[in-house]
Scaffold this motif. Sequence first.
Motif, short mmCIF file in Angstrom:
data_model
loop_
_atom_site.label_atom_id
_atom_site.label_comp_id
_atom_site.label_asym_id
_atom_site.label_seq_id
_atom_site.Cartn_x
_atom_site.Cartn_y
_atom_site.Cartn_z
N HIS A 1 0.84 -1.41 0.40
CA HIS A 1 0.06 0.14 0.03
C HIS A 1 0.71 1.35 -0.17
O HIS A 1 0.27 2.04 0.10
N ASP A 2 1.81 1.15 0.61
CA ASP A 2 3.07 2.18 0.12
C ASP A 2 3.23 2.64 -1.06
O ASP A 2 3.05 1.75 -1.70
N GLU A 3 3.56 3.95 -1.56
CA GLU A 3 3.81 4.66 -2.69
C GLU A 3 5.20 4.28 -3.19
O GLU A 3 5.45 4.92 -4.17
N GLU A 4 5.60 4.41 -2.27
CA GLU A 4 7.09 4.14 -2.20
C GLU A 4 8.18 3.19 -1.26
O GLU A 4 7.11 2.24 -0.49
N ARG B 1 0.73 5.32 -15.96
CA ARG B 1 1.11 5.58 -14.97
C ARG B 1 0.64 4.77 -13.39
O ARG B 1 -1.07 4.23 -13.71
N PRO B 2 1.57 3.83 -12.39
CA PRO B 2 0.48 3.20 -11.23
C PRO B 2 -0.13 3.80 -10.69
O PRO B 2 -0.38 5.68 -10.59
N GLY C 1 -2.62 2.64 -8.21
CA GLY C 1 -2.70 1.73 -6.92
C GLY C 1 -1.44 1.48 -6.06
O GLY C 1 -0.54 0.42 -6.59
N ALA C 2 -1.70 0.36 -5.33
CA ALA C 2 -0.73 -0.65 -4.57
C ALA C 2 -0.88 -1.50 -5.30
O ALA C 2 -1.74 -2.91 -6.36
N CYS D 1 0.55 -4.32 -11.47
CA CYS D 1 0.57 -3.40 -10.67
C CYS D 1 -0.59 -2.68 -11.78
O CYS D 1 -0.67 -2.61 -12.52
#
Length: 271
Positions: free
Chosen positions: A174-177, A240-241, A243-244, A268
Amino acid sequence: MRRNLFGIGDFSRMSRLSVKALRLYDEQGVFRPGYTDPQSGYRYYSSAQLAEANLIRMLRSLELSLEDIRVFLRERESGQRAVLLERHRKEMEQRLAQYGSIVAAIERLAEGKGDTMERKIETKELADQPVVSTRFKTSTAKIGEDFGKAFGALFGYLGKTGVQLAGPPFVLYHDEEFREEDMDVELCIPVADEVPGEGEVTGRVVPGGKVASTMHAGPYDEVGPAWQDLMLWISEKGYRPAGAGREIYLVGPEQAQDPADYRTEVVCPIK
């Protein structure tokens, strides 16, 4: 020297514990001196403390933490001590398994092997998927241990309720990075119908949608290049991404003994 007491240097030589360690054990409440001079602050130990010092040295050689040693010394019931040691034994077995994976990775690298699967990347539509899941924070160092606990909770719930499985397990990041600590992950097991969940186990529907997908062949801890290739492809194609990201464990320890035979789908969501 005080009668029947030894200064910290003499006791260090007798106990084979360094002066630095003895001071630390005192400060941490693990092993107190028999007497501390209130004016000089000098520490003194008695010969009766040698047995406990020997026990501490042995426990440290087993790589128990100072906190575990403190608890072990405070706990006089053999049953409780056995519980602590059994927990530490399991932790060491997990560490040994991690070291085994590292050794195997070194051997594959030395032999010029690794993830030799041709990287095919494709887009597809995923349907909404009912799951039972548990979401938690972990780290790269503890992810194997925490996954084991999470799988135990999920399969315990499934065994009790008789819910029908509907696919291989997967994890959502769930983290964006990327994070090495405080990773926000959700371990999911697909089920045939939506269920309410219980306690730490949640029943919900993971949304579907358009995704980019590729495959990784080999141990879980070598999945990085698959993610790199996937994210580069997404950028190059103008996506583009969205979501998780998820890793779907198609072939794992239940199906293959050799980690080189594991198969993980890396997915992804994109827009």
